[in-house]
Write an enzyme that holds these catalytic residues in place. Sequence first.
Site: not given
Length: 316
Positions: A10, A104, A106, A130, A134, A155
């Site tokens: 990724g 990680y 968001t 989503y 998360k 972003w």
Amino acid sequence: MKILLLGKNGQVGQALQRTLAPLGELVALDRSQGSDGLCGDLSQPECLAATIRQLRPDVIVNAAAYTAVDKAESEPEQAWRINAHAPEVLAHEAEALGAWLVHYSTDYVFNGSGTEPWQETDPTAPLNVYGQSKLEGELRVQAACTQYLIFRTSWVYAVHGSNFAKTMLKLAQERERLTVIDDQWGAPTGAELIASVTAATLQKVTAKEDAKQDANHDANLKEIAGIYHLVAAGETHWHAYASHVISQAKVLRPDMPWAVREIAAVPSSAFVTAAQRPPNSRLNTHKLQAAFGISLPDWQQGVDSLLAEILIEKHT
């Protein structure tokens, strides 16, 4: 120190391979299962657990996730399996080994109201599947593991993979008029920055680990463990971001066939999407900077570096 990295292909994963390698023995996996039986597929939790038990890493870095925001609305089970259940499995295995888990998350865990940057302690209220998946991943990691670092970012872009900046470069050569929304705010954040900060925080964590004779060792580690906001400094909206990308690209490569003549600003309502987006994705990074002594660059600096690499370095 042995580090297990998941999601090596990724945008963030590729950058992490470069920053984590100097810290110790790095084992980087993707979704495929190798001949050695090692598996980094978050949709196969039993395989993940077996891999961790075989490798016995000191640090697990999870850079893999289900990130198809709109598709998640029609695939909630898959989103939850990868973004919530898999991190829980990783957390349980890390706890059993006494390892650290880096995960990680968001800005989508917030509802995007207001105009102030969100702090780590602010109430969460995701607007879409989503974001919900998360957030659930965050909660499960915290419940199962004592030594964890959760970095919320937003972003994200990189030279490799798809992202907004690269899309704008492509469209600017194909269309005379672009329409870009101007009512969603955040900070474009490079994968290289995320990876560099991750390595810096792990260096501090391992320094604490090496100081086990310190009577305050356990307390110090508990102070370090937690959720941190990790984004570039400053703020912008998508229209201003697009304008910056295209104007800078024209300076760097005036010889390219730029077709765009107008970048029109429009509201989010001009685009129909399956998942609702938060209008305010600003994240307050004071906690991260204070805890680790880190200074974060303005978002334009990272974007300009991205453009230089794409348009000049790769071209030459």
